[in-house]
Design a protein around this motif. Sequence first.
Motif, mmCIF file in Angstrom:
data_model
loop_
_atom_site.group_PDB
_atom_site.id
_atom_site.type_symbol
_atom_site.label_atom_id
_atom_site.label_comp_id
_atom_site.label_asym_id
_atom_site.label_seq_id
_atom_site.Cartn_x
_atom_site.Cartn_y
_atom_site.Cartn_z
ATOM 1 N N THR A 84 3.557 46.044 43.048
ATOM 2 C CA THR A 84 3.040 44.882 42.328
ATOM 3 C C THR A 84 2.681 43.756 43.294
ATOM 4 N N LYS A 85 3.478 43.591 44.329
ATOM 5 C CA LYS A 85 3.266 42.491 45.282
ATOM 6 C C LYS A 85 2.644 43.038 46.560
ATOM 7 N N LEU A 86 1.440 42.525 46.866
ATOM 8 C CA LEU A 86 0.747 42.932 48.087
ATOM 9 C C LEU A 86 0.476 41.763 49.026
ATOM 10 N N THR A 87 0.782 40.539 48.593
ATOM 11 C CA THR A 87 0.593 39.348 49.429
ATOM 12 C C THR A 87 1.934 38.649 49.592
ATOM 13 N N TYR A 88 2.295 38.368 50.856
ATOM 14 C CA TYR A 88 3.592 37.786 51.172
ATOM 15 C C TYR A 88 3.411 36.506 51.959
ATOM 16 N N LEU A 89 4.479 35.718 51.993
ATOM 17 C CA LEU A 89 4.556 34.556 52.872
ATOM 18 C C LEU A 89 5.437 34.921 54.054
ATOM 19 N N LEU A 148 10.355 53.667 53.782
ATOM 20 C CA LEU A 148 9.268 52.736 54.102
ATOM 21 C C LEU A 148 9.497 52.150 55.485
ATOM 22 N N SER A 149 8.424 52.017 56.247
ATOM 23 C CA SER A 149 8.518 51.419 57.581
ATOM 24 C C SER A 149 7.190 50.734 57.910
ATOM 25 N N GLY A 150 7.217 49.929 58.965
ATOM 26 C CA GLY A 150 5.977 49.303 59.428
ATOM 27 C C GLY A 150 5.768 47.871 58.971
ATOM 28 N N TYR A 151 6.671 47.381 58.128
ATOM 29 C CA TYR A 151 6.503 46.009 57.650
ATOM 30 C C TYR A 151 7.302 45.051 58.515
ATOM 31 N N ASP A 152 6.668 43.939 58.912
ATOM 32 C CA ASP A 152 7.433 42.836 59.492
ATOM 33 C C ASP A 152 6.893 41.547 58.905
ATOM 34 N N LYS A 195 -0.454 44.112 57.381
ATOM 35 C CA LYS A 195 0.520 45.119 57.785
ATOM 36 C C LYS A 195 0.259 46.432 57.032
ATOM 37 N N THR A 196 0.387 47.538 57.744
ATOM 38 C CA THR A 196 0.320 48.848 57.106
ATOM 39 C C THR A 196 1.743 49.362 56.922
ATOM 40 N N VAL A 197 2.118 49.531 55.683
ATOM 41 C CA VAL A 197 3.452 50.041 55.360
ATOM 42 C C VAL A 197 3.353 51.564 55.242
ATOM 43 N N THR A 198 4.128 52.272 56.013
ATOM 44 C CA THR A 198 4.108 53.731 56.027
ATOM 45 C C THR A 198 5.180 54.277 55.086
ATOM 46 N N THR A 239 2.080 58.704 54.035
ATOM 47 C CA THR A 239 0.903 58.001 53.539
ATOM 48 C C THR A 239 1.198 56.521 53.712
ATOM 49 N N GLY A 240 0.412 55.644 53.158
ATOM 50 C CA GLY A 240 0.694 54.228 53.359
ATOM 51 C C GLY A 240 -0.121 53.323 52.456
ATOM 52 N N PHE A 241 0.163 52.040 52.568
ATOM 53 C CA PHE A 241 -0.595 51.013 51.853
ATOM 54 C C PHE A 241 -0.548 49.741 52.690
ATOM 55 N N ALA A 242 -1.475 48.833 52.440
ATOM 56 C CA ALA A 242 -1.594 47.608 53.241
ATOM 57 C C ALA A 242 -1.101 46.402 52.453
#
Length: 332
Positions: free
Chosen positions: A175-180, A209-213, A219-222, A230-233
């Motif tokens: 649901t959330k794809l934009t972060y602060l 899940l990995s790849g998020y900071d 960021k591409t989350v794997t 697979t992944g999402f951005a």
Amino acid sequence: TVTVEEKQLAEIAITKVPDTLHYVEGMTFDPAGMELTLYYNNGTSEIITSGWEVEYDFGEPGIKTVNIYYGGKMVELAGITVDARCVTKISILNPADKLEYIEGQPLDLLGMTIRAEYNDGSEEVLTGGWQIVGFDPNVIGQQEVTVHFGGKTATFTVVVKAKSLTGITVSKNPTKLTYLEGDALDATGLVVKASYDNGTTAIITDYTLSGYDPTPGTKTVTVRYGGKETGFAVTVRAKSLVAIEVTRMPNKLVYVEETPFDPAGMVVTAHYDNGTSEPVDTYSISGYAATVGTNTITVTYGGKTAQFTVTVEEKQLAEIAITKVPDTLHYV
């Protein structure tokens, strides 16, 4: 003179029954072995083994009678047993084209034929109409499958192999794809689907899940599961300063005129739009005049301000002291 009349057939009788007295419905009467004796009105007789006509109905099971006709006479052959037509044996001519399965695949009987043998000596090749038991698509290994038809059975063997994962896909993004900046990853709403070599799919939840900071940028989350990925951005925006606050006042809030401002003990906290806060020390201070009265102090940081007041009191004579004696200290 005397008159000689043509001899006439007086009666007929079965003097030897046929070899076959037991039939299956639908079969044709077989008179082989039967002898019919013809009795004439002159006292003579003769035996015949053919030439008669018969009437019967073997269309359904039961104890039947066959009517034998000859020369206008009729005799009954009773006690013929007619059984229901039934299967005596089935055998598999060709097993199904597919004998190896992957876990979860349904049984496919395409290409299978069986031979059914009946109690009337006939047989037929069937391509359907049977019942199948003994196959479980979720049990790994060799299985014996039983074919049921007409109360008889035959078996064949199939092998079920464990299904293999062929890939995973994100079928629904979180649901959330934009972060602060500084926000933790929230995977709520994420749906991941696993695909298998048996053509089936399943929703999985025990992925990693990995790849998020939480630093600014894309960021591409794997997503990983069973050796597949697979992944999402997602996008992380830099946090913005929304306010500052003096969360601890300076130790000194009352001054005497002409004394300098002392910020010792003061704590200034910055508040950001990602809900985080932190103390800062690179602020600037203005508004202190060191004049008698109330002075409003303004703290400025990152374009935001906070204020508090201090009191400046009028200086008072506290004591006097001779700091230099007169030149003359000796008098007459």
